[in-house]
Write a protein that holds these residues in place. Structure first.
Motif, PDB file in Angstrom:
ATOM      1  N   LEU A  24      -6.110  -3.482   2.205  1.00 32.23           N
ATOM      2  CA  LEU A  24      -5.034  -4.379   2.605  1.00 32.23           C
ATOM      3  C   LEU A  24      -4.519  -5.182   1.404  1.00 32.23           C
ATOM      4  N   ASP A  25      -5.423  -5.684   0.611  1.00 38.28           N
ATOM      5  CA  ASP A  25      -5.032  -6.460  -0.560  1.00 38.28           C
ATOM      6  C   ASP A  25      -4.180  -5.610  -1.501  1.00 38.28           C
ATOM      7  N   ALA A  26      -4.627  -4.404  -1.776  1.00 40.57           N
ATOM      8  CA  ALA A  26      -3.883  -3.517  -2.672  1.00 40.57           C
ATOM      9  C   ALA A  26      -2.521  -3.166  -2.096  1.00 40.57           C
ATOM     10  N   ALA A  27      -2.471  -2.878  -0.803  1.00 38.98           N
ATOM     11  CA  ALA A  27      -1.205  -2.497  -0.164  1.00 38.98           C
ATOM     12  C   ALA A  27      -0.221  -3.664  -0.159  1.00 38.98           C
ATOM     13  N   TYR A  28      -0.712  -4.885   0.138  1.00 38.94           N
ATOM     14  CA  TYR A  28       0.172  -6.048   0.140  1.00 38.94           C
ATOM     15  C   TYR A  28       0.715  -6.322  -1.262  1.00 38.94           C
ATOM     16  N   ARG A  29      -0.153  -6.236  -2.264  1.00 39.72           N
ATOM     17  CA  ARG A  29       0.300  -6.507  -3.627  1.00 39.72           C
ATOM     18  C   ARG A  29       1.337  -5.475  -4.065  1.00 39.72           C
ATOM     19  N   TRP A 113      10.116   3.076   4.001  1.00 45.13           N
ATOM     20  CA  TRP A 113       9.165   3.496   2.974  1.00 45.13           C
ATOM     21  C   TRP A 113       7.937   2.607   3.106  1.00 45.13           C
ATOM     22  N   ALA A 114       6.817   3.068   2.575  1.00 43.93           N
ATOM     23  CA  ALA A 114       5.563   2.350   2.776  1.00 43.93           C
ATOM     24  C   ALA A 114       4.598   2.645   1.644  1.00 43.93           C
ATOM     25  N   VAL A 115       3.634   1.764   1.510  1.00 43.22           N
ATOM     26  CA  VAL A 115       2.462   2.003   0.665  1.00 43.22           C
ATOM     27  C   VAL A 115       1.355   2.507   1.583  1.00 43.22           C
ATOM     28  N   SER A 116       0.785   3.661   1.264  1.00 42.91           N
ATOM     29  CA  SER A 116      -0.229   4.286   2.116  1.00 42.91           C
ATOM     30  C   SER A 116      -1.547   4.398   1.350  1.00 42.91           C
ATOM     31  N   VAL A 127     -11.063   4.333   6.655  1.00 45.01           N
ATOM     32  CA  VAL A 127     -10.103   3.238   6.632  1.00 45.01           C
ATOM     33  C   VAL A 127      -8.723   3.810   6.340  1.00 45.01           C
ATOM     34  N   GLY A 128      -7.715   3.319   7.039  1.00 46.62           N
ATOM     35  CA  GLY A 128      -6.338   3.694   6.754  1.00 46.62           C
ATOM     36  C   GLY A 128      -5.439   2.475   6.842  1.00 46.62           C
ATOM     37  N   VAL A 129      -4.588   2.297   5.837  1.00 44.40           N
ATOM     38  CA  VAL A 129      -3.617   1.197   5.808  1.00 44.40           C
ATOM     39  C   VAL A 129      -2.271   1.774   5.404  1.00 44.40           C
ATOM     40  N   VAL A 130      -1.249   1.476   6.192  1.00 40.71           N
ATOM     41  CA  VAL A 130       0.133   1.819   5.854  1.00 40.71           C
ATOM     42  C   VAL A 130       0.938   0.534   5.943  1.00 40.71           C
ATOM     43  N   HIS A 131       1.438   0.082   4.813  1.00 41.06           N
ATOM     44  CA  HIS A 131       2.157  -1.196   4.736  1.00 41.06           C
ATOM     45  C   HIS A 131       3.624  -0.916   4.478  1.00 41.06           C
ATOM     46  N   GLY A 136       8.417  -5.264   7.736  1.00 38.87           N
ATOM     47  CA  GLY A 136       7.566  -6.402   8.062  1.00 38.87           C
ATOM     48  C   GLY A 136       6.366  -5.991   8.891  1.00 38.87           C
ATOM     49  N   GLU A 137       5.879  -4.775   8.670  1.00 38.33           N
ATOM     50  CA  GLU A 137       4.796  -4.239   9.495  1.00 38.33           C
ATOM     51  C   GLU A 137       3.696  -3.642   8.634  1.00 38.33           C
ATOM     52  N   THR A 138       2.472  -3.868   9.073  1.00 39.36           N
ATOM     53  CA  THR A 138       1.305  -3.250   8.455  1.00 39.36           C
ATOM     54  C   THR A 138       0.494  -2.586   9.555  1.00 39.36           C
ATOM     55  N   TYR A 139       0.249  -1.307   9.382  1.00 39.00           N
ATOM     56  CA  TYR A 139      -0.552  -0.534  10.330  1.00 39.00           C
ATOM     57  C   TYR A 139      -1.920  -0.321   9.687  1.00 39.00           C
ATOM     58  N   ARG A 140      -2.966  -0.445  10.489  1.00 37.32           N
ATOM     59  CA  ARG A 140      -4.305  -0.290   9.919  1.00 37.32           C
ATOM     60  C   ARG A 140      -5.241   0.266  10.968  1.00 37.32           C
ATOM     61  N   ALA A 141      -6.280   0.904  10.487  1.00 36.46           N
ATOM     62  CA  ALA A 141      -7.321   1.423  11.379  1.00 36.46           C
ATOM     63  C   ALA A 141      -8.616   1.541  10.612  1.00 36.46           C
TER      64      ALA A 141
END
Length: 276
Positions: A24-29, A113-116, A127-131, A136-141
């Motif tokens: 999450l930190d990496a995707a947000y940055r 577009w997203a950071v995956s 773990v999966g994160v798509v930001h 304005g959405e972050t998907y995670r599992a």
């Protein structure tokens, strides 16, 4: 009675929590860097499979930002990145990174577009994160813990009949592949409610997870395209796979709720969606 090694969880919750926090930190940055730093004269640094398959300057910079953070926080892990980052690692943990999924959308200023970022432990995605910053959405599992969009649980729609299904798809960059994909689509489109083409496989898989699409399929994806979105879709109740009895792969990726997945998979098999 003392536990044996085989009694221990395959992937301890503490490790999964740590990996999610870092992802999450990496995707947000990376997402903030890409959203706020996109130059008006964004350039094309290179091409990949064809002249229309672009690698932007920001794509490369985003991957460097993510891998730099990982090198600090998890220096012994492996990395598989779309833009060339490849580290074997010694910990059994591998990060699968798409620094911008939907590069052409990003290049043109479109919002999809997203950071995956996905994390595999001993070969299994945990773990999966798509930001998606512009959404304005972050998907995670996390494996076994469900899927979320921002802080809300994500869940697939109940399976409709194929004729009532809204189906997402995508197209390759090579003209020969696009031509074949168009042939498949020409046969499929009269049999479904409609087709959507968003331009980001990671977001399409997440749209299945949150019920914005009934199903999604595409040929030609790589692990960095689908690894995070696959886990998010599965944790939201979808089935995912490729050809019958096979996992999702570059040949074919399918995601849909049970009941629709099997029907769509069979139809795509008949249509030869898995080859050019």
């Amino acid at each position: 009675m003392r536990s044996t090694v085989t009694d221990q969880p395959k992937h301890p919750d503490g490790l999964k929590a740590e990996l999610l926090e870092i992802a999450l930190d990496a995707a947000y940055r990376a997402g903030a860097f890409l959203r706020d730093g996109r130059p008006d004269d964004l350039g094309v640094a290179a091409t990949k499979s064809s002249a229309v398959d672009v690698v932007t300057e920001m794509d490369i910079a985003s991957e460097k930002l993510i891998t730099g953070l990982l090198a600090e926080r998890r220096p012994h892990d492996g990395v598989l990145g779309e833009e060339g980052a490849s580290v074997e690692g010694t910990s059994g943990v591998q990060w699968v990174i798409d620094p911008i999924d939907g590069t052409v959308n990003y290049l043109y200023g479109l919002p999809s577009w997203a950071v995956s970022i996905a994390v595999r432990v001993d070969g299994e995605t945990v773990v999966g994160v798509v930001h998606a910053p512009v959404r304005g959405e972050t998907y995670r599992a996390v494996l076994g813990e469900g899927a979320y969009i921002n802080d809300r649980p994500a869940r697939v729609r109940p399976a409709p009949e194929l004729g009532l299904a809204l189906v997402g798809t995508g197209f390759g960059y090579r003209a020969e592949r696009r031509s074949k994909q168009a042939d498949v689509l020409r046969e499929l489109i009269p049999q479904v409610r409609d087709i959507r083409r968003g331009g980001s496989a990671a977001i399409d898989l997440c749209d299945v997870a949150v019920g914005r699409l009934d199903a999604y399929y595409e040929r030609g994806l790589n692990a960095w395209d689908y690894a995070a979105g696959d886990l998010i879709a599965r944790e939201a109740g979808a089935l995912t796979g490729g050809r019958p009895t096979e996992p999702l792969s570059p040949d074919l990726t399918i995601a849909a709720p049970p009941g629709l997945f099997e029907v769509l998979q069979a139809r795509l098999e008949d249509l030869g969606a898995w080859h050019d």
